[in-house]
Design a protein around this motif. Structure first.
Motif, short mmCIF file in Angstrom:
data_model
loop_
_atom_site.label_atom_id
_atom_site.label_comp_id
_atom_site.label_asym_id
_atom_site.label_seq_id
_atom_site.Cartn_x
_atom_site.Cartn_y
_atom_site.Cartn_z
N ILE A 1 0.08 -11.97 -17.97
CA ILE A 1 -0.08 -11.51 -16.59
C ILE A 1 -0.75 -10.14 -16.56
CG2 ILE A 1 1.18 -10.71 -14.53
CD1 ILE A 1 3.29 -12.89 -15.14
N GLU A 2 -0.27 -9.26 -17.44
CA GLU A 2 -0.80 -7.89 -17.43
C GLU A 2 -2.26 -7.82 -17.88
OE1 GLU A 2 2.23 -5.79 -19.55
OE2 GLU A 2 3.61 -5.89 -17.83
N LYS A 3 -2.72 -8.86 -18.57
CA LYS A 3 -4.14 -8.91 -18.92
C LYS A 3 -5.02 -9.15 -17.70
CE LYS A 3 -4.26 -10.14 -23.77
NZ LYS A 3 -3.74 -11.16 -24.66
N HIS A 4 -4.45 -9.69 -16.64
CA HIS A 4 -5.28 -10.15 -15.53
C HIS A 4 -5.05 -9.44 -14.20
CE1 HIS A 4 -7.18 -13.36 -17.80
NE2 HIS A 4 -6.03 -13.52 -18.41
N ILE A 5 -3.84 -8.94 -13.96
CA ILE A 5 -3.64 -8.21 -12.71
C ILE A 5 -2.91 -6.90 -12.96
CG2 ILE A 5 -3.75 -10.18 -11.13
CD1 ILE A 5 -0.70 -10.25 -11.12
N ILE B 1 -4.02 -20.55 -0.80
CA ILE B 1 -4.44 -19.27 -1.37
C ILE B 1 -5.20 -18.43 -0.34
CG2 ILE B 1 -6.06 -18.25 -3.07
CD1 ILE B 1 -5.06 -20.46 -5.02
N GLU B 2 -6.01 -19.09 0.47
CA GLU B 2 -6.72 -18.37 1.53
C GLU B 2 -5.75 -17.69 2.49
OE1 GLU B 2 -9.69 -20.74 3.86
OE2 GLU B 2 -10.30 -21.18 1.79
N ASN B 3 -4.66 -18.36 2.82
CA ASN B 3 -3.70 -17.81 3.77
C ASN B 3 -2.74 -16.82 3.13
OD1 ASN B 3 -4.04 -19.06 6.54
ND2 ASN B 3 -4.08 -20.89 5.26
N VAL B 4 -2.28 -17.13 1.91
CA VAL B 4 -1.22 -16.34 1.28
C VAL B 4 -1.80 -15.16 0.48
CG1 VAL B 4 0.65 -16.46 -0.43
CG2 VAL B 4 0.39 -18.28 1.26
N LYS B 5 -3.05 -15.31 0.01
CA LYS B 5 -3.76 -14.25 -0.70
C LYS B 5 -3.03 -13.70 -1.93
CE LYS B 5 -6.13 -12.73 3.52
NZ LYS B 5 -6.59 -14.11 3.70
N PRO B 6 -2.60 -14.54 -2.85
CA PRO B 6 -2.06 -14.03 -4.12
C PRO B 6 -3.22 -13.53 -4.98
CG PRO B 6 -2.24 -16.41 -4.23
CD PRO B 6 -2.64 -16.01 -2.83
N LYS B 7 -2.90 -12.76 -6.02
CA LYS B 7 -3.93 -12.27 -6.94
C LYS B 7 -3.95 -13.06 -8.25
CE LYS B 7 -5.54 -8.85 -4.46
NZ LYS B 7 -6.72 -9.22 -3.65
N LEU B 8 -2.92 -13.90 -8.45
CA LEU B 8 -2.84 -14.70 -9.67
C LEU B 8 -2.02 -15.95 -9.37
CD1 LEU B 8 -2.81 -13.81 -13.20
CD2 LEU B 8 -0.53 -14.58 -12.59
N VAL B 9 -2.38 -17.04 -10.04
CA VAL B 9 -1.61 -18.28 -9.88
C VAL B 9 -0.99 -18.65 -11.22
CG1 VAL B 9 -1.74 -20.74 -9.34
CG2 VAL B 9 -3.10 -19.12 -8.02
N ILE B 10 0.28 -19.03 -11.21
CA ILE B 10 0.92 -19.62 -12.40
C ILE B 10 1.15 -21.10 -12.08
CG2 ILE B 10 2.98 -19.66 -13.84
CD1 ILE B 10 3.33 -16.66 -13.26
N GLU C 1 -10.33 -29.51 -11.85
CA GLU C 1 -9.80 -28.36 -12.59
C GLU C 1 -9.21 -27.30 -11.67
OE1 GLU C 1 -13.49 -27.06 -14.67
OE2 GLU C 1 -13.07 -25.08 -13.84
N LEU C 2 -8.18 -26.64 -12.17
CA LEU C 2 -7.55 -25.52 -11.46
C LEU C 2 -7.76 -24.29 -12.32
CD1 LEU C 2 -4.15 -27.22 -10.50
CD2 LEU C 2 -6.20 -27.03 -9.08
N THR C 3 -8.82 -23.54 -12.03
CA THR C 3 -9.20 -22.39 -12.85
C THR C 3 -9.71 -21.27 -11.93
OG1 THR C 3 -11.47 -23.11 -13.04
CG2 THR C 3 -9.95 -23.89 -14.73
N LYS C 4 -10.03 -20.15 -12.53
CA LYS C 4 -10.60 -19.04 -11.77
C LYS C 4 -11.88 -19.51 -11.06
CE LYS C 4 -11.58 -14.13 -12.06
NZ LYS C 4 -11.68 -12.93 -12.90
N ASN C 5 -12.64 -20.39 -11.73
CA ASN C 5 -13.85 -20.95 -11.13
C ASN C 5 -13.58 -21.62 -9.79
OD1 ASN C 5 -15.73 -20.28 -12.97
ND2 ASN C 5 -15.69 -22.25 -14.07
N THR C 6 -12.55 -22.44 -9.74
CA THR C 6 -12.31 -23.24 -8.54
C THR C 6 -11.40 -22.56 -7.54
OG1 THR C 6 -10.48 -24.40 -9.59
CG2 THR C 6 -12.66 -25.42 -9.77
N LEU C 7 -10.49 -21.70 -8.03
CA LEU C 7 -9.52 -21.08 -7.12
C LEU C 7 -9.85 -19.62 -6.78
CD1 LEU C 7 -6.16 -22.58 -8.45
CD2 LEU C 7 -7.36 -23.16 -6.33
N GLY C 8 -10.76 -19.02 -7.57
CA GLY C 8 -11.20 -17.67 -7.24
C GLY C 8 -10.32 -16.56 -7.78
N ILE C 9 -9.18 -16.91 -8.34
CA ILE C 9 -8.30 -15.89 -8.94
C ILE C 9 -7.83 -16.43 -10.30
CG2 ILE C 9 -7.47 -14.73 -6.84
CD1 ILE C 9 -5.09 -16.61 -6.82
N PRO C 10 -7.37 -15.53 -11.19
CA PRO C 10 -6.95 -16.01 -12.52
C PRO C 10 -5.81 -17.03 -12.42
CG PRO C 10 -6.99 -13.60 -12.44
CD PRO C 10 -7.22 -14.07 -11.05
N VAL C 11 -5.83 -18.00 -13.33
CA VAL C 11 -4.81 -19.05 -13.35
C VAL C 11 -4.17 -19.09 -14.73
CG1 VAL C 11 -4.35 -21.50 -13.08
CG2 VAL C 11 -6.15 -20.42 -11.71
#
Lengths: 312, 312, 312, 312
Positions: C94-98, C171-180, C216-226
């Motif tokens: 987590i700390e590597k990304h946010i 994600i658009e509504n909730v605006k997290p910075k990272l997804v697990i 795929e569920l990745t930074k590419n498709t979701l816009g934030i680190p996964v």
């Protein structure tokens, strides 16, 4: 005899003392309380003679209530502490009735398909069983291992067979020296739901529970000592309503709006009348916290671990 | 004797005939098939003497297999049809062994907490029980109502008690004249998983199931006739692997790549070797469809309704 | 590219090294192993460039596998240790990304009604959520509390909606910075079922799992680190069969019965052929331990506690 | 405005008429009742203008209540009849708002882990989904198949995200023309628990339910018409207590024991005072029949089949 609508000996003793305006326990009842920590309190009531029996309406024996505050939000550590309290008290009770490592049968009453009644069967699934290992592969066990077996006999409504009938046959074949019975109870108090554990070495005597008349499970009927572990999981709807009425009238009296009629009303037993008014024929209405499913899971851990460490 | 790795008599008969290249059944085995509709087929195998017993490795008696195609996507109506087939066949079997409305005990083997093994206990929850009503409120029932009771005794691993021991005690107290036992079986065939029902009036004989050695539940051990209702819910992983190997070698042979060694290999029993290779010590590996939870729910309806209409 | 039938990077690396008879990792792959105690081992694989990507068939990033031996019989304490290992490794990722306490969304993939696929939704039910408290009653929380939200989006087969479509809107509504993302995986190895946890900061890339093609569920498709947390809960039946065949032939070769044809056969990919032979059209057949229900419960505790302590 | 503690429009109308001693409906409210058979009654309330809105405290629109007597002991056939009634009424409502086969999203509110709140998610699991088939294998479907998708968004307490936020994102991506929302309601009447279905084409407006303040789900907030399917599964404990008190006092008055004070008391709203007295801070206490788990299963069949046949 005073009318109680609770299965918990400590609640009955409090109600009795309050009703009779006494502060010290009467002869035949010994009571003490221990505060384990901020969240856990243990109260021990011992009924020593017929006078005590009559006052509280329960047979002579030991009744221990372990109260766990805030179980809903309890951490893993607090659950561990609660289960340790169960282990300690249960161990003392077991040693009062059998010697060394004599075999024990654990019985989980209740219906796995009815959430507030599912605690017994769920605990059974977590009990560390040894009887079959002792029979089939004794080499994997310590020599001193106690023989533990367990059963969920189901309920009369889904088996058509009295629990007593089922247990008698099993006890004859399995020959345990003591039975531990886990049972969901009715409580008078909403706060106690799934946050108290009562241990009693007198077994289970009928008349208790949510309107289920059942045969007693005691040394009398099963031939060996019976320790009952009871956990309040529901309050009857009529109990809640009757209590509310009492509180309501008291509030009005306190506000100086009292009158003779109300005063007289307050003396009476409203439960019976309300029960008639309230209950449609077909259903048993119960009051539970909305969170009952989660509470049952936590209480299952408390009781199962409590037993596992007490018997092994 | 031929080695079978299936509990289904109709599968065994097919395997036996195929292995011995015979088309007509041998003396001692009578077989017939009935196509109820597009999706439901009933096959009846009767073993009439010792020759038949020896061939198929099952005791003399009646074995009926009801196959339900496409249960996974079955509509409510198709489930109803399947349960009617169970009712019809079960009724015939019951009437072969008891008279009129003599009392029946229904037993659901298995473990409610292990999905592919949960069918028995789940069916018990749906059985229409009358025994307690006949005892406590006979006025609500027809005079001709049969006494039905039911029990889920649990499994050795969670009770520590052999099912036989539990049932003997209950039968002594409840005194039924016939027992119906519901049991999850191992099948050889992936297609049969949770889409076949086998009825047998010979009870349950050990050696079957997923690696569980159990005591037999038959007239011999329980003293009254036992009808077993078996439903295949799993295939052993080693069975799948051995079958795959056989099919694989056959494919290569068919493609003209055959050689003497492969031909010899094909004759052998690969199951035992694979079982050794494949199985880690601690687990029972099983093959199920991913959809097993849903299939069990549907099969539960088929069996429970099948029984309810057969016994009442 | 080498064909893998496993989602675990550490299994792939082992298979790759074995297939190419290399002992030291190739350039582009860094691997290390840490033995936490007798039962817990952590292996970390880092793919640093395209060469590594190509070799293992996974995108550049960090892959951490935590193996827990004997989870089936793990005590409460061992579960605690395993969850601590998850917490420690997850925190580093987590700390590597946010930065600091940026908001996180936890996503539990899978189907609550299909036991081996139910881990994701079950973990979500145990996650300590704070987002609504921060909004509605911030006074009960520390100022530094991280905003945590969670969702079980269900599976395509029961929603008709791609997980990606559901998550994008949230994600658009909730605006997290990272997804697990928590996900049940297919493993090659029976021993790994529900006893390994893989963490990867590369998200979830399609082609994996039990025959489910998914987006795929990745930074590419979701816009934030996964960060993906994958737990093997099944092995495909065809994988087991193909492995058995390989082992079987090897056994014969070892016993000196080798011949040229077998040697050639051993080189080939049997999986594809067996897959064709083995799989009926309608079902996904999977191999699980019979004890999968109980294993999922324990693994749920490991993962949920692991996450709760890492994010708060 | 009159204070209601029920979400059912037909209950509110009855309470309103009774409170105002009127027999004919006021202007702005049209009501009719249809008796389908001995066990099923349909009542339709239409609010046509602001007067009606004000009287009943619900927005203009159609409110249909389907009452199913004796659901607890309902046979398969009676469940079928009830689901047919749902289908018929739902179809009419749908056709009032969209044309032909425009796409629909079905939303199951509630928490799968809280029995009385689990109906929504359970129904979703039974909905026949077509959206993914239309996308990925249109050849298996009729050309006229309606696009159906479904989602269980979870509850604020376990996701940290308002249902409205989740649904908005999904609707933007999935683009349905109508939403059907399934929701567990609070009822005033014990008899209605899990035996009534209310359809309303006005969506869900906050203030209802067991103490959950939630954002409204209506055409206003979601941009497309919303049909709410509400099923009462609980009664608040305070409602029961207040009702009991009213009935209790009435009984005393009827017995001629009336006095001025009681008469005055009877006029007042006892709910608020009792709510204060009764409710400890941490729990939501609810009243349910003990048989709620089984009732929910039956109601799930009624609603899921009702929807499946209405939309396809």
């Amino acid at each position: 005899m005073f009318k109680f609508r609770t299965d918990l000996a400590s609640e009955r003793r409090d109600l009795y003392n309050k009703a009779h305006n006494i502060e010290k326990d009467i002869e035949g009842i010994e009571a003490e309380e221990e505060k384990v920590n901020e969240n856990i309190t243990i109260s021990r009531v011992k009924i020593t003679n017929e006078k005590g029996e009559e006052a509280i309406g329960k047979p002579q024996g030991n009744y221990i209530t372990i109260d766990v505050k805030n179980l809903k939000i309890a951490s893993e550590e607090e659950i561990q502490n609660a289960s340790k309290a169960v282990t300690k008290e249960l161990k003392v009770l077991i040693e009062k009735h059998i010697n060394g490592k004599e075999p024990i049968l654990v019985v989980g009453l209740g219906n796995i398909y009815v959430t507030p009644d599912s605690l017994g069967p769920k605990v059974i699934n977590e009990i560390d069983i040894t009887r079959h290992l002792i029979q089939y592969m004794p080499e994997v066990l310590d020599e001193s291992t106690r023989e533990i077996s367990a059963i969920s006999p189901g309920v009369l409504g889904t088996t058509g067979i009295e629990t007593l009938e089922i247990l008698k046959g099993i006890i004859e074949n399995v020959k345990p020296k003591l039975v531990i019975v886990i049972d969901a109870l009715a409580s008078r108090s909403i706060e106690r739901i799934s946050s108290s554990v009562q241990l009693a070495d007198t077994g289970i005597v009928p008349g208790a529970g949510v309107g289920n008349t059942r045969k007693e499970l005691t040394k009398n009927t099963l031939g060996i000592p019976v320790i009952a572990i009871g956990i309040p999981t529901v309050v009857e709807a009529a109990t809640i309503a009757a209590d509310s009425l009492t509180l309501f009238i008291k509030k009005i009296q306190d506000e100086g709006e009292s009158n003779d009629f109300l005063n007289k009303l307050q003396e009476e037993d409203k439960y019976k009348i309300i029960k008639e008014i309230l209950t449609p024929e077909e259903y048993n209405f119960i009051v539970t916290p909305k969170e009952i499913d989660g509470l049952i899971e936590k209480m299952k851990d408390v009781v199962a671990r409590g037993i596992n460490f007490a018997v092994n």
